[in-house]
Design an enzyme around this catalytic site. Sequence first.
Site, PDB file in Angstrom:
ATOM      1  N   SER A  68       0.814  -1.220   0.000  1.00 30.64           N
ATOM      2  CA  SER A  68       0.000   0.000   0.000  1.00 30.64           C
ATOM      3  C   SER A  68       0.847   1.270   0.000  1.00 30.64           C
ATOM      4  CB  SER A  68      -0.946   0.001   1.200  1.00 30.64           C
ATOM      5  OG  SER A  68      -0.223  -0.086   2.418  1.00 30.64           O
ATOM      6  N   GLY A 101       6.291  10.229   8.864  1.00 30.13           N
ATOM      7  CA  GLY A 101       5.274  11.177   9.289  1.00 30.13           C
ATOM      8  C   GLY A 101       3.929  10.498   9.395  1.00 30.13           C
ATOM      9  N   LYS A 126       6.530   4.340  17.381  1.00 26.42           N
ATOM     10  CA  LYS A 126       5.086   4.594  17.345  1.00 26.42           C
ATOM     11  C   LYS A 126       4.315   3.336  16.987  1.00 26.42           C
ATOM     12  CE  LYS A 126       4.641   4.659  12.651  1.00 26.42           C
ATOM     13  NZ  LYS A 126       3.586   4.277  11.717  1.00 26.42           N
ATOM     14  N   ASP A 149       3.010  11.395  13.633  1.00 25.39           N
ATOM     15  CA  ASP A 149       2.934   9.992  13.231  1.00 25.39           C
ATOM     16  C   ASP A 149       2.325   9.138  14.344  1.00 25.39           C
ATOM     17  OD1 ASP A 149       3.232   7.770  11.652  1.00 25.39           O
ATOM     18  OD2 ASP A 149       5.399   7.647  11.829  1.00 25.39           O
ATOM     19  N   ARG A 200      -2.222  -0.418  10.527  1.00 24.83           N
ATOM     20  CA  ARG A 200      -2.033  -1.857  10.676  1.00 24.83           C
ATOM     21  C   ARG A 200      -1.695  -2.236  12.117  1.00 24.83           C
ATOM     22  NH1 ARG A 200       1.185  -1.182   5.594  1.00 24.83           N
ATOM     23  NH2 ARG A 200       2.990  -1.050   6.949  1.00 24.83           N
ATOM     24  N   ASN A 201      -0.863  -1.427  12.771  1.00 30.81           N
ATOM     25  CA  ASN A 201      -0.447  -1.751  14.127  1.00 30.81           C
ATOM     26  C   ASN A 201      -1.584  -1.551  15.126  1.00 30.81           C
ATOM     27  OD1 ASN A 201       2.665  -2.290  13.999  1.00 30.81           O
ATOM     28  ND2 ASN A 201       2.280  -0.572  12.639  1.00 30.81           N
ATOM     29  N   GLU A 236       4.321  -3.870  11.553  1.00 30.35           N
ATOM     30  CA  GLU A 236       5.762  -3.830  11.814  1.00 30.35           C
ATOM     31  C   GLU A 236       6.101  -3.826  13.295  1.00 30.35           C
ATOM     32  OE1 GLU A 236       8.989  -4.716  10.472  1.00 30.35           O
ATOM     33  OE2 GLU A 236       7.922  -3.768   8.803  1.00 30.35           O
TER      34      GLU A 236
END
Length: 350
Positions: free
Chosen positions: A21, A152, A207, A260, A271-272, A297
């Site tokens: 993506s 960012g 983050k 971010d 996703r996280n 990730e």
Amino acid sequence: MTTVETNVSTPDIVAVLGAGSWGTTFAKVLADAAAATGSERSIRIWGRRAEVVEQINSSHRNEQYLKDIELPPSVTASTDVEKVLKDATLVVLAVPAQSLRPQLGEWKAFLAPDAVVVSLMKGLELGTDARMSEVIAQELGLPAPRVAVVSGPNLAMEIAREQPTASVVACSDADTAAAIALCCTAPYFRPYTSTDVVGVEIGGIVKNVIALAVGICEGRQMGDNTKASVITRGLAETSRLALALGGEAHTMAGLAGLGDLVATCSSALSRNHTAGRLLGEGLSLEQVAEQMTQTAEGIKSGPAVHELAGKLNVEMPITAAVVAVLEGRMSVDDLGPRLLARALKSEGDY
């Protein structure tokens, strides 16, 4: 540096390695940036899956990752990395962090001699605790002015939909950062520049771990006070680690730090955050992986962040608690009380 700036700011060919993506979205940004200035630019995406590559070439879409977003005609794709990299003076990397080093070893021979490499990845390598810019420099033998990072509040789908977004391009050389920023300035994408590569990367790495914690809180139906507290103290953890590594405090208050963190911890597109919510709802790591089409990730980088903090004697209780959950040493029910488990002190004492 004049040669580097000229090659990067007006590249005829850009290679984007990674058809997920964010890689596909950034390819669109690069194409739209060129179109906005009347420039001609060929954007080549490398993808490992033939069906994704075929769809980009035949229908100008990547439906698995970007649904119905139409890509500009100047964006093409191939499974042949040598073909994608040929004569590309700007190379953008958007692959999973843990697979980067071995892939670079395979790609190095095809890299143009004067290429500048940009990392879109937000991860810390397991085993070495290396940031992605460090892995790139080591494996490709590049000096610092030829390695940059973009970070960012960059949720790919929002940018693909051309919703206004700001970002940061960081490079040790300010002229190179400015040249790359010029190359990706689209009507809806506004990059700022920085020379604090360490701070920008650490903001993007940690983050993800904090977003897992916030997601778990949401999955356990904890309230907004809890989530706001975790986000705020998560920023303090991120700042402590960044400063210990030589990063700058003001970076943590900017787009690559606070910006971010807020976007990743708050958005259903993250996703996280999604992975954390699923964990909080009681799913196992294996079940989470089955439900998600892309890598969260923070699940991979969390242990590396925790290890690095230990080496530097940096207190990161939220990160430690998340890693304990990921490693099965703590249940999600026990996470809440541990998130803010730190000795009483002044809030200003980092």
